[in-house]
Structures are given as C-alpha cells and as structure tokens.
Design a protein around this motif. Structure first.
Motif, PDB file in Angstrom:
ATOM      1  N   GLU A 129       0.607  -1.074  -0.067  1.00 54.09           N
ATOM      2  CA  GLU A 129       0.227  -0.106   0.269  1.00 54.09           C
ATOM      3  C   GLU A 129       0.698   1.565   0.514  1.00 54.09           C
ATOM      4  OE1 GLU A 129      -3.491   0.443   3.286  1.00 54.09           O
ATOM      5  OE2 GLU A 129      -3.444   2.635   2.338  1.00 54.09           O
ATOM      6  N   ARG A 130       1.690   1.373   0.745  1.00 51.36           N
ATOM      7  CA  ARG A 130       2.240   2.416   1.122  1.00 51.36           C
ATOM      8  C   ARG A 130       3.288   2.623  -0.485  1.00 51.36           C
ATOM      9  NH1 ARG A 130       6.067   4.126   6.381  1.00 51.36           N
ATOM     10  NH2 ARG A 130       6.210   5.659   5.535  1.00 51.36           N
ATOM     11  N   ILE A 131       3.701   1.565  -0.768  1.00 46.91           N
ATOM     12  CA  ILE A 131       4.453   1.144  -2.113  1.00 46.91           C
ATOM     13  C   ILE A 131       3.979   2.822  -3.326  1.00 46.91           C
ATOM     14  CG2 ILE A 131       5.802  -0.017  -4.102  1.00 46.91           C
ATOM     15  CD1 ILE A 131       6.708  -1.417  -1.800  1.00 46.91           C
ATOM     16  N   ILE A 132       2.098   2.230  -4.034  1.00 52.06           N
ATOM     17  CA  ILE A 132       1.569   2.032  -4.938  1.00 52.06           C
ATOM     18  C   ILE A 132       1.053   3.746  -3.931  1.00 52.06           C
ATOM     19  CG2 ILE A 132      -0.016   1.801  -5.969  1.00 52.06           C
ATOM     20  CD1 ILE A 132       0.278  -1.426  -5.318  1.00 52.06           C
ATOM     21  N   SER A 133       0.759   4.160  -3.020  1.00 46.41           N
ATOM     22  CA  SER A 133       0.937   5.539  -2.772  1.00 46.41           C
ATOM     23  C   SER A 133       1.751   6.435  -3.056  1.00 46.41           C
ATOM     24  CB  SER A 133      -0.237   5.180  -1.600  1.00 46.41           C
ATOM     25  OG  SER A 133       0.404   4.719  -0.355  1.00 46.41           O
ATOM     26  N   GLU A 134       3.385   5.653  -2.738  1.00 40.81           N
ATOM     27  CA  GLU A 134       4.585   7.143  -3.374  1.00 40.81           C
ATOM     28  C   GLU A 134       3.910   7.782  -4.100  1.00 40.81           C
ATOM     29  OE1 GLU A 134       7.896   5.274  -3.498  1.00 40.81           O
ATOM     30  OE2 GLU A 134       8.910   6.736  -2.317  1.00 40.81           O
ATOM     31  N   PRO A 135       3.662   7.681  -4.952  1.00 39.29           N
ATOM     32  CA  PRO A 135       3.535   8.848  -5.997  1.00 39.29           C
ATOM     33  C   PRO A 135       2.397   9.738  -5.982  1.00 39.29           C
ATOM     34  CG  PRO A 135       3.035   6.987  -7.069  1.00 39.29           C
ATOM     35  CD  PRO A 135       3.949   6.244  -6.112  1.00 39.29           C
ATOM     36  N   LEU A 136       1.462   9.222  -5.370  1.00 39.01           N
ATOM     37  CA  LEU A 136      -0.173  10.196  -4.891  1.00 39.01           C
ATOM     38  C   LEU A 136       0.569  11.160  -3.932  1.00 39.01           C
ATOM     39  CD1 LEU A 136      -2.483   6.821  -4.383  1.00 39.01           C
ATOM     40  CD2 LEU A 136      -1.999   8.707  -6.703  1.00 39.01           C
ATOM     41  N   VAL A 137       1.324  10.378  -2.898  1.00 40.03           N
ATOM     42  CA  VAL A 137       1.809  11.349  -1.657  1.00 40.03           C
ATOM     43  C   VAL A 137       2.501  12.310  -2.149  1.00 40.03           C
ATOM     44  CG1 VAL A 137       3.213  10.980  -0.210  1.00 40.03           C
ATOM     45  CG2 VAL A 137       2.134   9.800  -0.371  1.00 40.03           C
ATOM     46  N   ALA A 138       3.723  11.761  -3.049  1.00 45.16           N
ATOM     47  CA  ALA A 138       4.833  13.013  -4.062  1.00 45.16           C
ATOM     48  C   ALA A 138       4.189  14.559  -4.703  1.00 45.16           C
ATOM     49  CB  ALA A 138       5.575  11.883  -4.505  1.00 45.16           C
ATOM     50  N   HIS A 139       2.699  13.670  -5.078  1.00 46.05           N
ATOM     51  CA  HIS A 139       2.531  14.581  -6.019  1.00 46.05           C
ATOM     52  C   HIS A 139       1.230  15.200  -5.809  1.00 46.05           C
ATOM     53  CE1 HIS A 139       5.215  13.807  -8.963  1.00 46.05           C
ATOM     54  NE2 HIS A 139       4.964  12.613  -9.026  1.00 46.05           N
ATOM     55  N   HIS A 140       0.612  14.667  -3.975  1.00 40.46           N
ATOM     56  CA  HIS A 140      -0.634  15.461  -3.263  1.00 40.46           C
ATOM     57  C   HIS A 140      -1.854  15.170  -4.106  1.00 40.46           C
ATOM     58  CE1 HIS A 140       2.702  17.305  -1.414  1.00 40.46           C
ATOM     59  NE2 HIS A 140       3.349  17.708  -2.378  1.00 40.46           N
ATOM     60  N   LEU A 141      -2.214  13.843  -4.883  1.00 39.36           N
ATOM     61  CA  LEU A 141      -2.849  13.431  -5.474  1.00 39.36           C
ATOM     62  C   LEU A 141      -3.681  12.807  -3.825  1.00 39.36           C
ATOM     63  CD1 LEU A 141      -1.043  11.895  -8.786  1.00 39.36           C
ATOM     64  CD2 LEU A 141      -2.133  13.951  -8.230  1.00 39.36           C
ATOM     65  N   PHE A 142      -5.083  12.178  -4.179  1.00 36.84           N
ATOM     66  CA  PHE A 142      -6.124  11.666  -3.211  1.00 36.84           C
ATOM     67  C   PHE A 142      -5.711  12.310  -1.769  1.00 36.84           C
ATOM     68  CE2 PHE A 142      -5.981   9.683  -7.626  1.00 36.84           C
ATOM     69  CZ  PHE A 142      -6.767   9.245  -7.625  1.00 36.84           C
ATOM     70  N   ASN A 143      -6.089  13.345  -1.358  1.00 38.35           N
ATOM     71  CA  ASN A 143      -5.302  13.536  -0.077  1.00 38.35           C
ATOM     72  C   ASN A 143      -5.592  12.713   1.034  1.00 38.35           C
ATOM     73  OD1 ASN A 143      -2.872  14.700  -0.688  1.00 38.35           O
ATOM     74  ND2 ASN A 143      -4.371  17.194  -1.496  1.00 38.35           N
ATOM     75  N   SER A 144      -7.236  11.790   1.220  1.00 33.38           N
ATOM     76  CA  SER A 144      -7.281  11.885   2.931  1.00 33.38           C
ATOM     77  C   SER A 144      -7.224  10.850   2.404  1.00 33.38           C
ATOM     78  CB  SER A 144      -9.218  12.256   2.612  1.00 33.38           C
ATOM     79  OG  SER A 144      -9.749  11.120   2.324  1.00 33.38           O
ATOM     80  N   LYS A 145      -6.931  10.018   3.627  1.00 35.97           N
ATOM     81  CA  LYS A 145      -6.386   8.796   3.606  1.00 35.97           C
ATOM     82  C   LYS A 145      -7.369   7.992   2.606  1.00 35.97           C
ATOM     83  CE  LYS A 145      -2.968   6.975   7.049  1.00 35.97           C
ATOM     84  NZ  LYS A 145      -2.770   7.186   7.992  1.00 35.97           N
ATOM     85  N   GLN A 146      -8.478   7.810   3.277  1.00 35.04           N
ATOM     86  CA  GLN A 146      -9.550   6.906   3.361  1.00 35.04           C
ATOM     87  C   GLN A 146      -9.631   6.725   0.886  1.00 35.04           C
ATOM     88  OE1 GLN A 146      -9.969   8.542   5.414  1.00 35.04           O
ATOM     89  NE2 GLN A 146     -12.198   8.056   6.371  1.00 35.04           N
ATOM     90  N   GLU A 147      -9.054   8.085   0.640  1.00 32.65           N
ATOM     91  CA  GLU A 147      -9.625   8.189  -0.457  1.00 32.65           C
ATOM     92  C   GLU A 147      -8.075   7.145  -1.456  1.00 32.65           C
ATOM     93  OE1 GLU A 147     -11.139  11.833  -2.792  1.00 32.65           O
ATOM     94  OE2 GLU A 147      -9.859  12.023  -1.563  1.00 32.65           O
TER      95      GLU A 147
END
Lengths: 297, 345, 317, 330
Positions: free
Chosen positions: D119-137
């Motif tokens: 999960e963390r690996i796949i969400s890395e680009p999301l975090v880096a680019h501020h996409l889907f900002n809420s945790k649930q999303e």
C-alpha cells in the motif's frame, strides 16, 4: 547455497525485513543472545536497585576493616579503606551501563546523520566528511578520548561524549557504505524519478534500509564503550574517585595486588561478562537482521 | 517413481549401452533450508550418449542446475545432500566413488561451465595458470608444457593474442572472453562430457551466439557430449538433439528436440512454448501464458505439481503424480491427460 | 597502480593536514590557558610581567593561525618545541621512546597475526567441529576481555605467583635479546590478544565466504584437490579483507599501548602520553598525537600497497 | 536530421547526449575525456504508442530511459514532453512532468522498498504529487490499482518479500500507473522473470495500454518480446541509434547490418526454422564506450565495413518510408 538460476533457497532476501516481533523472535531462538540478554538484564537490575541490595554505602570507609577477605558480611571483601567491594561493584555497574549506552546513543546521533549525508549528497560533501573521519580514525582511540577528557574534564557525561565521538566514525562509515548500496537500488531510483523530496528519500528509503548493521554495531559498541570507560578510569582519567567504577576499582586493586589479590577478580570478570553479553546480543542481531552472514561470524 | 518406466529406460540403455556415457537413475537431491526441506531434484533418470547434445530446460527452481551439480559431485553438503539414485559414468557409480576418484573424473573426463563469467574465474590468478591447472593435474604436464598447451587452447577458443592473455587476470577481460577461457579450461583435457549450466545467459545476444557456436564446434572437435542447461527455448531448438523438460524437481517430458517442439507431450511444455512471443512474425493481442505462479518447493501441491496451473487438470491429477510414459517414439511424458491434451492441441 | 597509490598518498596527506589542524586548535581551545601549564596552576611567584615574558618566549601571544603555521613549519624542520614539564626538546623525548613503542606494537601485531589468521582459517575449514567451537569460543572471550585486566592476571600469575617473568621495565631487544624478549612477552600478549580475536573472526568469516564463491566451485570442477583449492584458490582471496583490518589494528594497538605501557612501566609513547596529559604538557601531547596519527596513516598506506600487491584488480586499475 | 514523423508526440528527444566524465588526477580532479553513454539520439513517441528500444550492454538504452526520468543529467540535447523542454522546466512544471511519466524497472526484488507495505509503495506517487489527499481516498485508489494489475486488494498490507517475482512486478506497475501517467518508461520490465510469468506481465502491460491510453518506451534486450510489444522499434549500439522503423520493417526487412546480425543471433524456439535460418555471427566483442571506434561505431564488427566507414559518422536517414538507418552502405 548454490548460486545458479534455479537457486533452491526460497528468496533469502525475505528474512531481511524488520518487524519487532520478528527480530525478537529470531533473537530468542539464538541461544547465546538469550544468555547475553539475560545477563545484561541482571546487571541492569543490580545497577538500578543497588541501594536496596546492600547495607553499605559505596564510599563508606571503615579503616578497621580494611583488606577483609570475602565473607558473608562482605561478599567480595573490602579494599584498603575498608569499603565493601560488592557494594562498589553494583554501584560501579551503574557507571558501566550508563556510559555504555550513552556513548552508543551519542555515537549514533553523530555517526548516522554524517554517514547518510555523505552518502546521499556524494561529491565534495562526501569527500570532506570522509577525510575528516579518516583523520579522526588515525588518532588512536584512547589517546583521542584522553585529549577530549582533558578538554572537557572527567565525569560520566564527558566520558560518554569522548567515547561516543570515538565510536561515531565506525557508525558513519558503516551506514554510509550501506546507504551507498541503497542508492543503487531500483526502488531508490523509482522514488527519485517520482520527484520524492530529499528528506523523504533519506528518511523513508535510505535510512530504514541501511540502519540494520548500525543496530548490530551499536550493540557491539556498548561493549567497546564499557571497555573504554574501564580503561580510562583505570588510568585515573575517566570517572574520578571516590565514585566507584569497575575501572578505578581495578586500578586500586593493581596497587594492592600483593596484599589483596582477591580484589582483582570481581570487577574484571564483571567487565568481561558484560562486554561478552553485549557481543552475544550483537552477533544474534546480526544473524537475525542479516541472513547473508548467518552462521559465518 | 514407477518401475515400469525405469525398466523401459534400462532396456533402452542396454540396447545402446556401447554409446551411452552417462546414465542417471532415480537421482534425488535435497536441501535443508530454513523454510523447510527442498526436494530440488526428485527421482530423475536420463542418459547421455556419446557426442550427443542434451538440453535440460526449465524455469527457476525446476532443478536443472542441481541435477548438473549432482552429476559433477559439487552439491554443497550441507545444506544439500544426494539422497538416492545412481550416476553411472565410465562404468562407475559416481555416488559411490571416493573423493580422489571424483577429483580424477572432474576436469579430466567431465567438465563444467557456469553461468556467471564475472565470478567463475579466480580473480587473483592469471588466466594462464587457471587454464594450465587441469592439464597439470590430469595430464601430468610440466609447468612449461602446460603453459604452452594453455596458449594453444586459448587460441583454439578464439581469444585474440592468446599468448599475451596467459599473463592477464580475469578482470581485464570481457564477459564473452571469460566464458571462452572457461571453455578452454573445461575442455583442456578433452573430457567425454561437458555440462554448460546457463553458460551464455549472462552474455549479450551477439556474444552469446559466438560462445555457443564455439562450444558446439569444440565439442564436436573433441568428440565431447554436451549437457546444455538453459531456460532459453531458442538455444535448445538450435543446438540440442534431445531435451528434458523439468518442472518442480522432476523431468516432465523427454524426447528428441524436433519431436518435443513439434508435438509437445506435456501441457507445461506446450504452455512454455506458447509463452514466448515470436521473433519471426508479428503478433498482437494476448500471448498464451501459463496462469499462476511457480510452486514453492517446500510446499508442493499434491499429485502433479503442475496441476494447479494446468488448463487440462482433472481430479486424478490432484491425487496422483503421473509417471513418465511413452507418448511417441523415444518420447516420454508425465501427464495423465496427455492423450486428451495432445488430441486437442 | 601508480595512479591508485598516488591518489591514496594524496588522500593520506590531506588526512594528516586535517589531523594537525584539529589537534592544534583542539589543544589550544582548552578552557585552561596553556600558560598555566607552564607556570603552575596559580602562577605562584610570577609577576604578570614575567608571565607575559614567558608567553612571548613560547610564542603564545601571537594569533592562533600564526602559531599554527609556525608550529607546522618548525615541526617539519624537526623542531617540536620544548616540553613544558622539563623544558627539554620534545623531539628528543619522542625519539627516545619510539623504539620501545615500536617493539611493543610489532610484538603485539605479530601475536595478533600469527594466532588470529591461523586459528581463523582452521576454524573455517573445520566449521562446526570442536576445533571451530574452541577457536570461536576463545575469540568471543578474547574480544571482550579488557586488555589491562588480562595484563593484571598475567602479572599476578606469571610475575607474582610463579615469578617466571619480569613484570616491570623494558630493555630494547637489540641491547639484550633474552631479557628484552622476556620483558616483551606479557605486554605484547596482553596487547595483541584482542587483535588476534578480531583477526580470527574476520579471517574465519572471510574464508567461509570465499569457500562459497563461484571460482572455488570452478576449481573443484577442474578436479583440483581440496587442499590445493584451499591453499591456492581460497587463501589469497580470503586474506584480502583481513589485510584491510590489519591496517586499522595499528590505531587500536597504539591506543591500547597507553594502558599497557603504564602498567608495565614500559618507557614508550603511551606512557609519555599519560604523564603529559596529567601535566597538560601540550607540546608533548601534540607531538605524540601527530606521531601516532602519522604511524596509523603510514600503516594504512602500507596496507594499500600490500592490498594492491595481492589484488591484481587494483594493481592493473 | 530530425526524424519526428508525428508533430503531436508525447515525448520528443532530439540529439540527446549523456556523457559521463572520466576523472583522473590525484589531489586535483582533472577531467579527461568522457564515456559517451548516449551520443546524439533522436526519438519520438506518439500518444498511446509503444516504442521498443533494443540494444546490448553498453548500448546506452537504459541511460536514455534514465535521462528521460531525470536520474542522469544529459550533457546535451532536448527532451521535449508535450512540447516543453524537460531540461529547462521550472520546479512546478517538472513536478507535473514527473506525475505524467511513470517508470517500471527490471529487478522485481530491487525495485520495491523492502521496508514498505504494498500500500505504501503504491501510494508513494500519490503522496509525492498530493493526489487523493485523504487517507480513505488514497486507500481506495490503492485497492483499485491492485485490482487493475490483477492482485487481490487484500494484499495491500503485505511486504514485498511476501510476493512472488511476478506479483512484485505487478506492484511496480501499479505504482507506475498510480498518478495517471501518459508515458511509462519500461526498463527491461520482464527480463528478470521466468518465461511463463513474462507472458502474464506482457499481457498486463498490453491491457493497461488499451485501457488507459499510455505511451510506452519499452527498453529491452529480448528481441522477441520487443517485437510482440512494440509499434516501432529503435536499435541502439554504443550510444547511437542504428535503425528506427515500424516493427515489421525492422524484423522482416532489417537494413542496418547490425540489426541483421542481432536478429540472426537470436535462436528461435523451433528446431525446423532453426535448421533453415542463415546466421551472421559477429566477430569480436562490443568495444568499450570509453574508447569507441572512429566513424561508424559498429564498423569494427561490421561484415560490410570499409575505409569510408572509419572516416565519417553515418547520419540516421530515412531509407524507405518510416525506416531510418544510420549506415553509409545502405
């Protein structure tokens, strides 16, 4: 294991993960670590509850009862001032434990950031840090510690700082070399390509994947620091009398070697066992955390 | 496994025993790992005839390399151990041979080339010394004579400036050149059998072609039989006379290369062949792939190990492991459904 | 290889310069004004004017960078200043003591190397046997034992109880080989045994690792006898990491010598270091640190040469 | 010189050069020469297109990919992404570019951080680019991605070592598509996998391309895989392009002698075809990129080279429509 395309060992990298229950479970399977760990806990117990475990004060002189052989009253005998050796030994354990752990904490706080910075930024930053560490390493450790003590004055904290600075270069070198290999890994490239910030790169990718040998080194380092403190105190440069430490107890025992040789044993054996215990735990951690070296050291 | 197949193999072997140089019978090799007992090679039987090129093909963990190392007596013990079988070579069972006898056979009558050209040569010893070593051991050549012969061998394997190369160290050479040195070394005593374990996998395509051609040429010149261990189905097609397909420690199919490729007798072989995209014509859309994952050797499925991935799987396959049976002339396969499967192919 | 060695030499010089700067400024920023080391704690019997004269005489009134430059310049000419304690030239004090420390260090290193490498290799080759257990077990013990306590035990046993070895003083081995040797045994052993343990562990693990390398398998596939595999193919390769450790050991030995020399009244640099530190005799301290650091740097450089000799990958780089 | 056929390309590389300095010197580092890892490469990729980039070791194909994603700094040339030069972008534009370009690496074991869950690996680009900002999303997005790449959403909390090689590569692909890229650099995405797993991953990549309209730069050395996966193919040798053409032209009618030799060196898994195929076995090794041959870099191993080839560097030119070849003899 055979290094072939169809290696039969199911992904040996697997065990490298760090999860508390896992490494603890691993350590508990490692017999020597359990022995070492138990002894460390035992010494810690003695150190913490020292005042409750003895009826004497560590600095309480009793000239009429000097040089008493071990007996029920004085488990390990008394020294040239009639001080109870057992009391001094368990109070001395406090110094050893505190200095051992403080030193390593200080070493890690200096060494880990230095090593990570050198590895991550490379180039001139790296060269400068590494030459500085080489320079530090070229001064024999005990001489360096003595110089630092001369500047800082004696005492538990200064001894820990001196020994911590000493140990920090090994930590820095170790984590740097690990971090450099992490830098070549594809997950690190992937994170960089995504635009991950330097901070995240260092803290989330580089550090967690290069910290293991530092943890191993730290547990061995506690042992080195205990030895170092004992040597410094033996020379009269560390924690100064009348505070009892294993090192200055031995220093006194050395002076009265002919009249009271029995004073020589307990502090020495205590140092030996405690240092050995930390190295057992270190070896255990290495086996658990770094399966590549399993059974090799 | 089944005595029936073994007697058939025996019969085939004895009919042609004059030219059979290696015969492996019911070989089983196991490894004790932290994850559990790994049956890396499980009841494997095959034979190699003089001057034959046999390919052992399979994916990772199938046991092809362990088979080769077992034959060479190079299984690291512990954790590995050969737990059963016979390896007949030169009228002797190698599993009964003493260390001294094995040392005489290795490098003298039987050579091996490994996968990693970068790590398979001793980094602190000159090429000349390394090539001369088997000559001195097995042929008893003097230092000077061995050096001369080593130079000849290096020129035979097509190294430029062979005499200068004698004093070079491995790190001064490219991967292809090192593999040539390995060939020179393994062939130096003109062995009867050479095992090439993924010998060209680490090389670039154009260099791979050079090294393979060289290997075949030298083997022909010296009358050496070859066992080529590879996962590359193209290499097998180009060079092998016979092929053993292994999966999860067992031979699942064996026959002449032409036969096996044209008319695979096992769903695994067929799946493997159709997984490789074609170089000769453009394809689009889905590749036919084998579903699922290669099984964990410490926890093999019951019955046929390929069962869980097999499109033709039946209840019987989950219960009993199929024996190797004839599916054609000199062509055996271990599949309960081979008749049905081949009908549908 | 020349380029490699030249670059290592360049690095060594840089490192040495850093040491000199750090040592100089570290010693000079000590809370205590060094002048009091010269005139005594409370400067009794000195007028402020006299103190200034002494300050000038020793050059302590100039700006620090100037003092540093002149210190380095003089040092390079062999003038390390005068000892605060007895006003003797520092270089003479050091010169007199170097042979003793050198003898002790060589003795200790010899013990480390001979015991360490041989037991390490044997332990690796007889892995999990009783020899391995014994060797590994004693190494665990030897790594953890404080060297000064080991020395105490030896003094008590061989010196006091059995009385077969002298416990005090030193004679240079070329002045009186027999007595020199008898005096050397205990301190060298106490100082060398920790190194032996480290080297034992290192050579054992290195040998085990080498025995698992591909080229060892290649050698076996050629029919090389196991003994030859070990001696010809494995030993040299497995000694490479051990050589690196050797260079690092020098620093540890010189550090350890401080304690051991003090205990055995061995008139070397370590003993001088302790007495100078107690008296805050800065010129001597600085000289000792510079000399021992130089020894370590030179040892590491020699290790590099040895390494490049053993490893052709560096020789031909 | 420009061989851009489509004006509307996702990526347009012009005269890309990546030279690594060779440092010599003792105290003072002197720059003596350079390894010309990539030397004047022109390549464009149209939206939704797959360009195969093939070559052997030292060809610079991986360096091209790394230059695009910013892991190595080009020493010259232009990398244009949707009309803007990546090398001159400000940090905001660069951020946007990085969001739109994904990458999948070769090693399924090395390309995932072993200390992070899937999960963390796949969400890395999301975090880096501020996409889907809420945790649930973000969690929902990760589960969606896992299912897209054929994994079970329940596997999100597992660590990389709990997956097989093929599954790890699927996680790598999920990470690459997480930020909705328009281009993915595939750096040898299947070469570390077993044959039967390779086909699964190739199929997955195909499927994703159809579904999400992503362009691929498919870097590989396996020519069969590249033929199946690519629309156009570029062949590199020692830092230079030898031939660029639609795949059928490259495979059925190769014009450059290197392409021909490369194709003939690949054994085909069919004994009958193998018997009939003619093959060109090149002599010698690939020269070191530190010291490449003068003129045409391939001339030292080329069966048809002559003196002229040593003197001038052949330009890539269009020989038949769409087929560009860098050879004086064609």
């Amino acid at each position: 294991m055979v290094k072939t395309s169809d290696s039969v060992e199911p992904s040996s990298v697997d065990t490298a993960r760090i999860q508390l229950p896992y490494w603890l479970a691993g350590l508990l399977r490692h017999r020597l670590s359990v022995i070492g760990g138990s002894f460390i806990l035992f010494v810690a117990f003695l150190a913490v509850f020292a005042p409750l475990l003895t009826g004497f004060e560590p600095t309480e002189v009793d000239p009429p009862n000097r040089f008493l052989r071990p007996s029920f009253e004085h488990l390990l005998g008394t020294d040239y001032l009639g001080r109870d050796q057992f009391t001094r030994l368990i109070y001395g354990a406090r110094i050893s434990m505190v200095v051992g752990i403080f030193s390593v904490v200080i070493a890690s706080f200096i060494g880990v950031p230095l090593g990570l910075t050198a590895a991550h930024f490379g180039g001139w930053t790296d060269s400068a840090i590494m030459r500085f560490i080489d320079a530090k390493l070229s001064i024999p450790g005990l001489i360096l510690a003595m110089m630092l003590l001369l500047m800082l004055g004696g005492g538990v904290l200064t001894v820990s700082i001196a020994l911590g600075i000493n140990l920090s270069s090994a930590q820095a070198r170790l984590i740097r070399s690990q971090a450099l290999s992490v830098k070549e890994r594809e997950y690190f490239h992937a994170a960089r390509a995504m635009g991950t910030s330097n901070w995240r790169l260092i803290l989330l990718h580089m550090m967690p994947n290069s910290i293991q040998p530092v943890i191993v080194q730290a547990s061995l380092g506690v042992g080195f620091a205990i030895l170092g403190e004992a040597s410094l105190s033996f020379l009269g440069l560390g924690v100064t009398p009348p505070t009892p430490t294993w090192g200055n107890m031995l220093s006194l025992a050395f002076q009265y070697m002919r009249s009271a040789p029995y004073l020589l044993f307990a502090p020495g054996v205590a140092i030996l066992l405690l240092v050995m215990s930390f190295s057992f735990v270190g070896d255990g951690l290495r086996d658990v955390l770094d399966p590549r070296l399993k059974g090799k050291i | 496994m089944t005595t029936q197949t073994n007697t058939e193999n025996d019969a085939a072997a004895s009919a042609d025993s004059a030219s059979t140089i290696l015969e492996v019978k019911n070989l089983s090799t196991q490894f004790r790992t932290r994850a559990g007992l790994v049956k890396a090679v499980d009841d494997v039987s095959f034979s190699v005839k003089e001057r034959e090129v046999l390919a052992i093909v399979g994916e990772s963990g199938c046991g092809k390399s362990v088979t080769a190392l077992s034959v060479m007596g190079l299984i690291p013990t512990p954790p590995g151990e050969i737990v059963g079988g016979e390896i007949m070579f030169g009228g002797k069972d190698l599993l009964q041979a003493s260390d001294d006898e094995m040392q005489e056979i290795r490098g003298g009558q039987m050579g091996m080339i490994f996968q990693e050209p970068m790590t398979s040569l001793n980094p602190v010893m000159t090429i000349g010394k390394q090539v001369a070593e088997p000559l001195r051991i097995h042929l008893g050549l003097s230092k000077a004579a061995a050096r001369v012969r080593a130079g000849e061998l290096l020129s035979l394997v097509g190294l430029p400036d062979p005499l200068e190369k004698l004093d070079d160290y491995p790190h001064q050479m490219s991967g292809g050149q090192r593999q040539r040195v390995m060939i020179a070394m393994a062939m130096s005593c003109e062995p009867k059998l050479l095992i090439a374990d993924e010998a060209t996998t680490a090389l670039d395509v154009t260099v791979q072609a050079q090294v393979l051609e060289l290997l075949i040429r030298v083997a022909e010149e010296f009358g050496t039989a070859l066992i080529i261990i590879t996962h590359n189905l193209g290499i097998v097609a180009r060079y092998a006379h016979r092929v053993n397909v292994m999966y999860a420690g067992k031979i699942r199919e064996s026959g002449t290369a032409a036969d096996v490729y044209k008319n695979p007798g096992h769903p695994y072989t067929a799946g493997l062949l159709s997984s490789v995209p074609s170089l000769m014509q453009s394809t689009s859309g889905k590749l036919q792939s084998i579903e699922g994952e290669i099984p964990d050797l410490t926890d093999l499925p019951s019955g046929c190990a390929f069962g869980p991935r097999c499109p033709y799987v039946q209840d019987r396959c989950r219960l009993e492991d199929p024996p190797l049976e004839n599916v054609g002339d000199d062509h055996i396969s271990a599949c309960w459904e081979s008749a049905q499967f081949r009908g549908t192919t | 290889m020349t380029r490699y060695l030249l670059s290592r030499l360049g690095q060594s010089i840089v490192v040495f310069l850093i040491v000199s700067v750090v040592v100089f400024f570290a010693v000079r920023t000590v809370p205590q004004d060094p002048i009091y080391a010269l005139v005594g704690e409370d400067a009794e019997g000195y007028t402020p004017a006299q103190i200034e004269t002494i300050r000038e005489e020793f050059g302590l009134n100039r700006p620090l960078p100037v003092q540093y430059m002149s210190w380095v310049g003089d040092a390079l000419k062999g003038d390390w200043g005068l000892s605060f304690q007895n006003k003797l030239p520092v270089i003479d004090l050091i010169k007199k003591r170097i042979p003793f420390t050198l003898t002790l260090a060589v003795g200790a290193m010899a013990i480390s190397i001979v015991f360490g490498i041989s037991t390490g290799v044997i332990a690796a080759l007889t892995r999990n046997s009783k020899w391995d257990m014994m060797a590994t077990g004693s190494a665990m013990f030897a790594v953890a034992v404080p060297e000064f306590w080991l020395a105490l035990m030896m003094i008590l046993f061989f010196g006091v109880t059995l009385g077969i070895l002298p416990v005090y003083g030193a004679v240079l081995i070329w002045d009186d080989p027999i007595e020199g040797f008898r005096l050397l045994i205990m301190p060298a052993f106490a100082l060398g045994i920790g190194g032996a343990a480290t080297l034992m562990r290192q050579s054992r693990s290195s040998m085990l690792e080498t025995m698992g390398e591909d080229y060892i398998r290649t050698a076996r596939s050629k029919g090389v006898k196991e003994k030859t595999v070990i001696i010809v193919h494995a030993l040299r390769n497995s000694l490479l990491p051990v050589v690196t450790i050797l260079g690092l050991r020098i620093g540890r030995v010189l550090g350890g010598a401080v304690v051991i020399e003090t205990m055995f009244s061995w008139p070397g640099l370590g003993q001088l270091a302790v007495s100078s530190l107690q008296k805050a005799d800065y010129p001597v301290i600085m000289a000792i640190v510079m000399f021992s650091s130089a020894a370590v740097i030179i040892a590491n450089f020699v290790t590099d040469i040895a390494y490049s000799y053993i490893d052709p990958r560096i020789r031909y780089a | 010189m420009s061989m851009t056929t489509s004006t509307r390309s996702v990526l347009d590389i012009r005269d890309l050069q990546v030279h690594f300095p060779v440092n010599r010197g003792v105290l003072f580092i002197k720059n003596k020469g350079a390894v010309k890892a990539v030397d004047g490469v022109n390549l464009s990729i149209a939206p939704g297109e797959t360009v195969g980039l093939v070559g052997e070791s030292g060809s610079g194909k991986t360096t091209v990919g790394r230059a695009i994603i910013g892991l190595v700094k080009p020493t010259g040339g232009v990398i244009e992404f949707e009309g803007n030069n990546v090398l001159e972008m400000n940090s905001a534009a660069l951020r946007q570019f990085r969001r739109q370009v994904g990458v999948v690496f070769q090693d399924p074991y090395g390309s995932l951080n072993p200390r992070m869950t899937a999960e963390r690996i796949i969400s890395e680009p999301l975090v880096a680019h501020h996409l889907f900002n809420s945790k649930q999303e973000r969690r929902a997005r990760v589960q969606e991605l896992l299912e897209i790449v054929g994994l079970n959403a329940g596997m999100a909390s597992r660590y990389p070592h709990e997956f097989s090689g093929g599954q790890r590569q699927r996680i790598g692909i999920a990470r690459a598509i997480a930020s909705d890229p328009t281009l993915i650099i595939l750096d040898e995405p299947v070469s570390a996998l077993d044959v039967s797993i390779q086909a699964q991953i190739i199929n997955l990549l195909d499927e994703l391309q159809d579904r999400l309209q992503i362009a691929y730069l498919f870097i590989a050395h396996d020519l069969s895989v590249v033929r199946h996966a690519s629309d156009r193919v570029a062949v590199m040798y020692l830092g230079k392009l030898m031939e660029v053409a639609p795949r059928d032209a490259v495979y059925d009618n190769p014009l450059h002698p290197y392409t021909k030799a490369l194709l003939s060196a690949v054994p085909v898994p069919d004994p009958e075809i193998e018997k009939k195929r003619e093959r060109t076995i090149l002599t010698g090794d690939i020269p070191s990129p530190t010291n490449p041959p003068s003129g045409c870099v391939f001339r030292t191993r080329c069966p048809i080279a002559d003196e002229a080839c040593a003197e001038s560097i052949p330009e890539l030119r269009e020989v038949t429509p769409g087929q560009h070849v860098a050879c004086l003899k064609v």
